[in-house]
Scaffold this motif. Structure first.
Motif, short mmCIF file in Angstrom:
data_model
loop_
_atom_site.label_atom_id
_atom_site.label_comp_id
_atom_site.label_asym_id
_atom_site.label_seq_id
_atom_site.Cartn_x
_atom_site.Cartn_y
_atom_site.Cartn_z
N UNK A 71 21.93 35.33 -22.98
CA UNK A 71 23.02 36.29 -23.15
C UNK A 71 24.33 35.75 -22.61
N UNK A 72 24.29 35.06 -21.48
CA UNK A 72 25.49 34.45 -20.90
C UNK A 72 26.09 33.43 -21.86
N UNK A 73 25.23 32.60 -22.46
CA UNK A 73 25.72 31.59 -23.41
C UNK A 73 26.34 32.24 -24.63
N UNK A 74 25.73 33.31 -25.13
CA UNK A 74 26.25 33.98 -26.32
C UNK A 74 27.59 34.63 -26.02
N UNK A 75 27.68 35.34 -24.88
CA UNK A 75 28.91 36.04 -24.54
C UNK A 75 30.04 35.07 -24.27
N UNK A 76 29.74 33.90 -23.75
CA UNK A 76 30.79 32.92 -23.45
C UNK A 76 31.08 31.97 -24.60
N UNK A 77 30.47 32.19 -25.75
CA UNK A 77 30.77 31.35 -26.90
C UNK A 77 32.15 31.71 -27.46
N UNK A 78 32.75 30.79 -28.16
CA UNK A 78 34.10 30.96 -28.68
C UNK A 78 34.29 32.19 -29.56
N UNK A 118 38.08 39.65 -26.78
CA UNK A 118 39.47 39.66 -26.35
C UNK A 118 40.32 40.51 -27.30
N UNK A 119 40.12 40.36 -28.59
CA UNK A 119 40.91 41.15 -29.54
C UNK A 119 40.54 42.64 -29.45
N UNK A 140 43.23 45.42 -28.39
CA UNK A 140 43.43 46.58 -29.27
C UNK A 140 43.29 47.89 -28.50
N UNK A 141 42.33 47.93 -27.58
CA UNK A 141 42.15 49.15 -26.77
C UNK A 141 43.32 49.36 -25.83
N UNK A 142 43.86 48.29 -25.27
CA UNK A 142 44.98 48.42 -24.34
C UNK A 142 46.28 48.77 -25.04
N UNK A 143 46.39 48.39 -26.32
CA UNK A 143 47.60 48.68 -27.08
C UNK A 143 47.53 50.01 -27.84
#
Length: 53
Positions: free
Chosen positions: A28-35, A42-43, A47-50
């Motif tokens: 799970x760590x590897x998947x979440x930290x993949x590009x 991040x997007x 989007x939630x913050x904007x």
């Protein structure tokens, strides 16, 4: 067996369960930290913050 109670896990079952949980966490760590996943998260956060209220 008559009269025997099989409640709870034995030490070996705890060890196997712990190893399996650690392996799952590592994957799970590897998947979440993949590009692609990082950019999608991040997007989504941006989007939630904007969001306009």
């Amino acid at each position: 067996m008559v009269g025997s109670s099989d409640r709870g896990m034995t030490t070996s079952e705890y060890a196997v369960g712990t190893i399996a949980a650690c392996a799952f966490a590592a994957v799970l760590y590897k998947v979440v930290n993949s590009g692609p996943v990082m950019s999608a998260m991040q997007s989504m956060i941006e989007g939630a913050l904007d969001a306009k209220f």
